[in-house]
Enzyme design. Structure first.
Site, PDB file in Angstrom:
ATOM      1  N   ARG A 151       0.855  -1.193   0.000  1.00  0.00           N
ATOM      2  CA  ARG A 151       0.000   0.000   0.000  1.00  0.00           C
ATOM      3  C   ARG A 151       0.890   1.241   0.000  1.00  0.00           C
ATOM      4  NH1 ARG A 151      -2.759   2.974   4.997  1.00  0.00           N
ATOM      5  NH2 ARG A 151      -3.821   4.553   3.788  1.00  0.00           N
ATOM      6  N   HIS A 208      -3.056  11.008   0.930  1.00  0.00           N
ATOM      7  CA  HIS A 208      -2.439  10.785   2.245  1.00  0.00           C
ATOM      8  C   HIS A 208      -1.774  12.104   2.664  1.00  0.00           C
ATOM      9  CE1 HIS A 208      -0.963   7.362   4.995  1.00  0.00           C
ATOM     10  NE2 HIS A 208      -0.583   8.479   5.582  1.00  0.00           N
ATOM     11  N   GLU A 242      -7.435   8.596   6.590  1.00  0.00           N
ATOM     12  CA  GLU A 242      -7.728   9.229   7.876  1.00  0.00           C
ATOM     13  C   GLU A 242      -8.281  10.643   7.804  1.00  0.00           C
ATOM     14  OE1 GLU A 242      -4.134   8.891  10.170  1.00  0.00           O
ATOM     15  OE2 GLU A 242      -4.321   6.737  10.385  1.00  0.00           O
ATOM     16  N   ASN A 251      -7.376   1.740  10.218  1.00  0.00           N
ATOM     17  CA  ASN A 251      -6.060   1.908  10.825  1.00  0.00           C
ATOM     18  C   ASN A 251      -6.247   1.861  12.330  1.00  0.00           C
ATOM     19  OD1 ASN A 251      -5.153   2.404   8.250  1.00  0.00           O
ATOM     20  ND2 ASN A 251      -4.602   4.548   8.598  1.00  0.00           N
ATOM     21  N   TYR A 278      -3.953   1.788  16.047  1.00  0.00           N
ATOM     22  CA  TYR A 278      -2.693   1.791  16.790  1.00  0.00           C
ATOM     23  C   TYR A 278      -2.899   1.702  18.293  1.00  0.00           C
ATOM     24  CZ  TYR A 278      -0.370   3.266  12.500  1.00  0.00           C
ATOM     25  OH  TYR A 278       0.116   3.310  11.222  1.00  0.00           O
ATOM     26  N   GLU A 321      -3.590  -0.216   8.309  1.00  0.00           N
ATOM     27  CA  GLU A 321      -2.377   0.126   9.068  1.00  0.00           C
ATOM     28  C   GLU A 321      -2.470  -0.435  10.467  1.00  0.00           C
ATOM     29  OE1 GLU A 321      -1.262   4.308   9.347  1.00  0.00           O
ATOM     30  OE2 GLU A 321      -1.739   4.600   7.226  1.00  0.00           O
TER      31      GLU A 321
HETATM   32  C1  PNW Z   1      -1.158   7.267  10.833  1.00  0.00           C
HETATM   33  N1  PNW Z   1      -3.442   8.745  16.739  1.00  0.00           N
HETATM   34  O1  PNW Z   1      -1.401   8.437  11.561  1.00  0.00           O
HETATM   35  C2  PNW Z   1      -0.823   7.682   9.406  1.00  0.00           C
HETATM   36  O2  PNW Z   1      -1.684   7.132   8.459  1.00  0.00           O
HETATM   37  C3  PNW Z   1       0.610   7.456   9.013  1.00  0.00           C
HETATM   38  O3  PNW Z   1       0.963   8.313   7.967  1.00  0.00           O
HETATM   39  C4  PNW Z   1       1.507   7.606  10.212  1.00  0.00           C
HETATM   40  O4  PNW Z   1       2.869   7.583   9.902  1.00  0.00           O
HETATM   41  C5  PNW Z   1       1.143   6.492  11.165  1.00  0.00           C
HETATM   42  O5  PNW Z   1      -0.228   6.467  11.464  1.00  0.00           O
HETATM   43  C6  PNW Z   1       1.921   6.541  12.461  1.00  0.00           C
HETATM   44  O6  PNW Z   1       1.706   7.751  13.114  1.00  0.00           O
HETATM   45  C7  PNW Z   1      -1.878   8.460  12.860  1.00  0.00           C
HETATM   46  O7  PNW Z   1      -3.590   9.842  17.287  1.00  0.00           O
HETATM   47  C8  PNW Z   1      -2.317   9.661  13.354  1.00  0.00           C
HETATM   48  O8  PNW Z   1      -3.780   7.696  17.341  1.00  0.00           O
HETATM   49  C9  PNW Z   1      -2.854   9.774  14.629  1.00  0.00           C
HETATM   50  C10 PNW Z   1      -2.928   8.657  15.433  1.00  0.00           C
HETATM   51  C11 PNW Z   1      -2.484   7.443  14.952  1.00  0.00           C
HETATM   52  C12 PNW Z   1      -1.953   7.354  13.674  1.00  0.00           C
END
Ligand code: PNW
Length: 504
Positions: free
Chosen positions: A95, A140, A185, A325, A327, A397
């Site tokens: 991707r 992006h 996002e 995505n 995290y 992601e």
């Molecule tokens: C994503 N949060 O951003 C993006 O899609 C990527 O470009 C970036 O490098 C990656 O995650 C890691 O940061 C995020 O606040 C923005 O939880 C905000 C958050 C998580 C991911």
């Protein structure tokens, strides 16, 4: 007897047979990057500036160590090495995103850049030669500066500008690209500039500009989807979706359950309901709440712009899959009287008067916003299924940030292992239709305002070396092993939790 049965079932569950640790046939594994984060070549050939070029150049102090993406991983020149890495890992798909001002230097389709076209053709063909599917994100975050000068995502005309760009990309690459993600996002596109002022355009205007942006970005997505449907689908048989950043938000204690459901709607529903929910439109609970607040504040109408009937119709069902995505997670509680709330979504959720906290056992990762909670990914997947039905979900992601550059990145290995396990549980125990998983990220790259001070890569990149040498980490070997086995296998790790290095 009953007790015995319960104990037996518990044992059965906890031992989890090897069959259960296999991913379904057809489940795909990939890795992701984004144009501004890896390409470099910021002014190569006829490319014009994106808002990230302009932002990093104008406000160098906004980025850790005053770094920028001028060269980044130099993937504009080194794309062959990226393809080689994707092949080494055994990825089913890669991707990446296209840079709007690289392909359309004027922002509009009056002129297509030959160099931009050639670069993406090379990358796509290079991947296909190795049997790796290209999965392309159209947006992006690197908007052409010219379009920002015209109001960017707060100008409703952008919905057509984006649709024109999408049509151009579908026409040029749709014969080979079968999976398209319109937006990466929307929450970051709209909230990080307008609610926090930390991302370009750094014009903080919470509660107003972010909500206008939110409506426009959803409509831009839906217009692109419609174009694919009407002009390309019959010919190319591909799929189009949108990717959202989902923080799993749970109630700090039971009494905050209602509020935390509203926080989930704020994080997920605002960017999903209109497209994925059978009723369409804004999440009703937020629509009512923001209308009520706006009235109290003296506004003649809600700060949340309404959809017309046609817009609602255009949006509803404009998807082939949900790009998720994930995290990290948060716990929500009602703010105490007078309590100071920081900006959404990196801090709290002032729009709904919620304080967002982390649980003590969620260990911090390298990024300030990142706390490790593997159960969050499963809970979020189940929530999506409950809300939007049995939709196809592609995890676009998931990955782990660290501040040190060690090759022996066992924290990252553990993060992948724990999260993949929760994804498997969501598929097998909860029946969620997850069709693929994407690791963020293939190679260390420009991590936005954290610059190069934080890394997420399966491969290390030496940013002090003009050759930008890429080196596999332990997590790359681990991930390659998962892909090869199409399963999670505890034998992949030895008794010291070290990777058995039979791959890479
Ligand atoms: C994503 N949060 O951003 C993006 O899609 C990527 O470009 C970036 O490098 C990656 O995650 C890691 O940061 C995020 O606040 C923005 O939880 C905000 C958050 C998580 C991911």
């Amino acid at each position: 007897m009953l007790l015995k049965t319960v104990v037996f079932c518990f044992l059965l569950k906890s031992t989890w047979g090897t069959e259960d640790r296999k991913f379904p046939p057809g489940f795909k594994f990939g890795a992701a990057t984004a144009s501004y984060q890896v390409e470099g070549g910021w002014n190569a050939d006829d490319k014009t500036e994106s808002i990230w070029d302009a932002f990093t150049h104008t406000y160098p102090d906004a980025i850790a160590n005053r770094s920028n993406g001028d060269v980044a991983c130099d993937s504009y020149r080194l794309w062959k090495r990226d393809v080689e890495i994707a092949a080494e890992l055994g990825l089913d798909f890669y991707r990446f995103s296209m840079s709007w001002p690289r392909l359309l230097p004027s922002g509009f389709p009056d002129k297509i850049s030959e160099a931009g076209k050639k670069y993406y053709n090379n990358l796509i063909d290079g991947l296909l030669e190795k049997g790796i599917e290209p999965v392309v994100t159209l947006y992006h975050w690197d908007l052409p500066v010219r379009l920002q000068d015209l109001g960017g995502w707060t100008n409703p005309l952008i919905t057509d500008w984006f649709a024109d760009y999408a049509r151009t990309a579908f026409a040029l690459f749709g014969d080979r690209v079968k999976t398209w993600i319109t937006m990466n996002e929307p929450i970051v596109v709209c909230e990080l500039p307008y609610s926090t002022g930390m991302f370009p355009p750094p014009t903080r205007d919470p509660g107003v500009a972010n909500l206008i942006c939110n409506k426009n970005i959803l409509i831009a997505h839906a217009k692109a989807y419609k174009i694919y449907d009407e002009e390309f689908r019959a010919m190319y048989q591909g799929e189009v979706g949108i990717t959202n950043q989902l923080l799993w938000i749970e109630a700090e204690t039971e009494e905050h359950e209602e509020l935390s459901e509203m926080a989930r709607e704020l994080c997920t529903g605002m960017y999903s309901h209109a497209i994925f929910h059978k009723d369409g439109g804004w999440p009703p609970v937020l629509e009512k709440y923001i209308a009520m607040k706006s009235k109290k504040e003296g506004w003649p109408r809600s700060r949340l712009p309404a959809f017309t009937r046609e817009e609602k119709k255009l949006l509803k069902g404009s998807f082939d899959f949900y790009g998720m995505n994930y995290y990290t997670s948060r716990a929500a509680r009602k703010a105490r009287p007078g309590e100071k709330l920081t900006d959404w979504p990196l801090g709290d959720a002032p729009e709904i008067d919620a304080k967002l906290t982390k649980r003590p056992h969620w260990t911090p990762a390298g990024s300030a916003w990142f706390f490790d909670n593997p159960e969050g990914i499963r809970n979020q997947l189940v929530w999506l299924k409950k809300r939007y039905g049995d939709i196809k979900i592609l995890i676009t992601e998931n990955g782990y940030s660290s501040k040190d550059r060690r090759l022996d990145d066992m924290n990252r290995v553990k993060y992948y292992q724990d999260h993949l396990e929760q994804v498997l549980l969501a598929i097998k125990e909860d029946g969620v239709n997850v069709v693929g998983y994407t690791a963020w990220t293939l190679i260390d790259n420009f991590e936005w305002t954290d610059g190069y001070s934080v890394n997420f890569g399966l491969y290390d990149v030496d940013f002090n070396d003009p050759a930008r040498t890429r080196t596999a980490r332990a997590s790359a070997r681990y991930y390659a092993g998962v892909i090869k086995r199409h399963a999670l296998d505890s034998n992949q790790l030895d008794s010291d939790n070290k990777i058995l290095s039979d791959e890479l």
